[in-house]
Design a protein around this motif. Structure first.
Motif, mmCIF file in Angstrom:
data_model
loop_
_atom_site.group_PDB
_atom_site.id
_atom_site.type_symbol
_atom_site.label_atom_id
_atom_site.label_comp_id
_atom_site.label_asym_id
_atom_site.label_seq_id
_atom_site.Cartn_x
_atom_site.Cartn_y
_atom_site.Cartn_z
ATOM 1 N N GLU A 251 0.839 -1.152 0.007
ATOM 2 C CA GLU A 251 0.010 -0.050 0.250
ATOM 3 C C GLU A 251 0.814 1.175 -0.024
ATOM 4 O OE1 GLU A 251 -2.086 -3.438 1.589
ATOM 5 O OE2 GLU A 251 -0.616 -2.520 1.983
ATOM 6 N N ASN A 302 -3.868 -16.475 -3.498
ATOM 7 C CA ASN A 302 -3.562 -15.752 -2.264
ATOM 8 C C ASN A 302 -2.636 -14.559 -2.514
ATOM 9 O OD1 ASN A 302 -5.403 -17.029 -0.775
ATOM 10 N ND2 ASN A 302 -3.826 -18.605 -0.230
ATOM 11 N N LYS A 304 -1.299 -11.087 -2.613
ATOM 12 C CA LYS A 304 -1.906 -9.790 -2.075
ATOM 13 C C LYS A 304 -1.677 -8.700 -2.880
ATOM 14 C CE LYS A 304 -0.134 -10.816 2.640
ATOM 15 N NZ LYS A 304 0.741 -10.483 3.892
ATOM 16 N N ARG A 305 -1.056 -8.815 -4.046
ATOM 17 C CA ARG A 305 -0.656 -7.722 -4.841
ATOM 18 C C ARG A 305 -2.424 -7.846 -5.691
ATOM 19 N NH1 ARG A 305 4.584 -9.611 -7.593
ATOM 20 N NH2 ARG A 305 3.391 -11.760 -7.555
ATOM 21 N N LYS A 306 -3.067 -8.867 -5.902
ATOM 22 C CA LYS A 306 -4.302 -8.838 -6.443
ATOM 23 C C LYS A 306 -5.152 -8.200 -5.727
ATOM 24 C CE LYS A 306 -7.753 -11.868 -8.758
ATOM 25 N NZ LYS A 306 -7.863 -13.494 -9.017
ATOM 26 N N THR A 307 -5.307 -8.052 -4.422
ATOM 27 C CA THR A 307 -6.322 -7.128 -3.592
ATOM 28 C C THR A 307 -5.517 -5.978 -3.250
ATOM 29 O OG1 THR A 307 -5.048 -8.303 -1.682
ATOM 30 C CG2 THR A 307 -7.235 -9.440 -2.632
ATOM 31 N N ALA A 308 -4.516 -5.716 -3.267
ATOM 32 C CA ALA A 308 -3.756 -4.277 -2.776
ATOM 33 C C ALA A 308 -3.953 -3.426 -4.178
ATOM 34 C CB ALA A 308 -2.652 -4.527 -2.107
ATOM 35 N N LYS A 311 -8.809 -3.254 -8.017
ATOM 36 C CA LYS A 311 -10.315 -2.915 -7.384
ATOM 37 C C LYS A 311 -11.196 -3.331 -8.524
ATOM 38 C CE LYS A 311 -8.548 -1.970 -3.420
ATOM 39 N NZ LYS A 311 -8.667 -3.092 -2.051
ATOM 40 N N ASN A 312 -12.436 -3.390 -8.309
ATOM 41 C CA ASN A 312 -13.572 -3.491 -9.103
ATOM 42 C C ASN A 312 -14.835 -2.830 -8.873
ATOM 43 O OD1 ASN A 312 -15.631 -5.259 -7.787
ATOM 44 N ND2 ASN A 312 -13.949 -6.078 -7.032
ATOM 45 N N TYR A 321 -13.029 -4.275 -13.758
ATOM 46 C CA TYR A 321 -11.511 -4.362 -12.888
ATOM 47 C C TYR A 321 -10.657 -3.124 -13.396
ATOM 48 C CZ TYR A 321 -12.529 -8.982 -11.404
ATOM 49 O OH TYR A 321 -13.630 -10.044 -11.022
#
Length: 457
Positions: A251, A302, A304-308, A311-312, A321
């Motif tokens: 982040e 899992n 973390k780059r995909k969630t951090a 966004k969608n 996305y």
């Protein structure tokens, strides 16, 4: 006259944007119309001319992070973005014509910045009132900027005119120079800049290139040339400066002056980088969004780059996305600059170079630095005896997940590894190999009879 016009404009720009320029260095605004002799009569005026180049880069499209930037255009030509509007569609469908205005803007803007650096180098070399220490630093910055811009020109267009002087008439007749000769000049400029620039940043911010920025670009250039030893060497120089560069939490990577940043571009005064305002979705996309296939295939479970960093938005039952590396869409509180060079890439460069040099444990160690931050299992634990071919393929996969939508890295990686057609043909109807290069702008060919068009256009 061309040289005088450039210097007057660049300094007027910096005066107009003085509140932003003060973040670089405190300057008295020029009081008169400037000509080359007065521009280089003291340290402050010469510095203002160089700062003006950064201001122009940050606001001229190709380096700004907006919809006409290299990051966006190459994300469309590769497999990262889906384009929706008439401006994005030609790049998304790889149907760009030689009269495309965005292509002309990229070409013209980059050459303008190259002309700027040539004018700076010419002015500094004429025995001026600029003190030797300041002159050396400004010369190093100008050489770095010129090399940086030529790197992108030749990767986008192939052979291009190599212009190293400020004679406008002579430059307008220069024929295309082979890519290997362009790279030779890039390396010459960067090695000269490396000798001239210090490790320390000249201000408290990381918005003016230092020695590490030069070394980071050299590592990338040598990677693209397949010179693994030099790629490893220069990446190691940057990675080794642990007191300055570290890998922060995901982040925090793209914050201004983050510990990962090696060089950033400062947006116009009281603004964040344009990438957030253009790429963050609040309604169904009208310009572009991330490709669903990219989102689903680029990341391991899992990660973390995909969630951090992604966004969608759901609109009318459809999920869209968008990249979330830059998180500020609209705010007068400035917290994000445009990231140009960063430490994560250096680990990936050294990892690939070490793998090619058969130092697989060293390559794994570097790759695991990136995977650990992403929350992924370490290769040293799950596959310590992985073979060279599989390791290089894994490094390429990590580059895709780590560097997506940054400065065309995915597009250029597919080109340098010879995978452009095999990867893109299944997704791009009518794909042809010559799409690997953008067309030379028709306006440029019309103006210079010594320039030929790229094959297929």
């Amino acid at each position: 006259m061309k040289n005088r016009n450039f210097l007057a404009i660049i300094l007027i720009t910096c005066t107009t944007l003085m509140f932003s320029c003060e973040k670089f260095i405190t300057l008295e605004p020029p009081k008169n119309s400037l000509v080359p002799a007065t521009v280089f009569k003291n340290d402050d005026l010469a510095t203002a001319a160089v700062l003006g180049i950064y201001q122009q880069m940050a606001s001229s499209g190709y380096a700004s992070g907006d919809l006409k930037s290299i990051s966006t255009i190459c994300g469309l030509t590769a497999d990262e973005f889906i384009g929706y509007d008439p401006g994005s569609q030609p790049f998304f469908k790889n149907l760009v014509l030689s009269d495309n205005l965005t292509v002309l803007q990229i070409w013209s803007s980059i050459y303008k910045r190259i002309y700027d650096t040539n004018a700076i180098l010419d002015g500094l070399g004429k025995g001026t009132g600029v003190t030797p220490a300041v002159s050396a630093g400004l010369r190093g910055e100008a050489l770095f900027i010129r090399a940086f811009n030529y790197y992108y020109l030749c990767n986008l267009f192939g052979p291009i005119p190599l212009q190293l002087i400020t004679d406008y008439q002579a430059n307008s007749k220069v024929a295309r120079t082979p890519v290997n000769e362009i790279y030779t000049q890039i390396i010459l400029d960067l090695k000269a800049a490396e000798e001239l620039l210090a490790d320390q940043y000249i201000t408290t911010e990381r918005v003016r290139p230092n020695k590490s920025a030069v070394q980071a670009l050299l590592s990338r250039v040598y990677l693209f040339l397949g010179d693994w030893q030099n790629a490893e060497h220069y990446a190691a120089l940057v990675i080794g400066k642990t007191g300055t560069y570290q890998l922060p939490a995901l982040e925090q990577v793209f914050l201004k002056n983050s510990t990962e940043s090696i060089w950033q571009l400062m947006p116009p005064a009281n603004a964040n980088t344009p990438a957030g305002s253009f790429l963050i979705l609040t309604t169904a996309p009208t310009f572009l969004s991330l490709s669903n296939d990219f989102v689903q295939s680029a990341f391991e479970l899992n990660d973390k780059r995909k969630t951090a960093w992604i966004k969608n938005l759901v609109s009318n039952g459809i999920t869209y996305y968008y990249p979330f590396k830059y998180r500020v869409q609209n705010s007068s509180a400035v917290s994000e600059y445009t990231m140009v060079l960063r430490l994560g890439e250096q680990y990936l460069i050294r990892s690939e170079a070490r793998a090619q040099l058969n130092n697989l444990p060293g390559a794994i160690a570097d790759l695991d630095q990136i995977r650990e931050r992403a929350g992924l299992p370490l290769i040293k634990d799950i596959s310590p005896i992985i073979n060279k071919e599989d390791l290089i393929a894994l490094i390429q996969k990590e580059r895709r997940a780590e560097l997506f939508t940054e400065w065309g890295d995915r597009w250029f990686d597919l080109k340098r590894t010879g995978k452009l057609t095999s990867v893109l043909q299944p997704f791009k109807p009518g794909w042809k190999a010559h799409y690997a290069l953008l067309p030379i702008p028709a306006a440029e060919i019309n103006a210079n009879s010594n320039i030929s068009q790229n094959t297929g256009y």
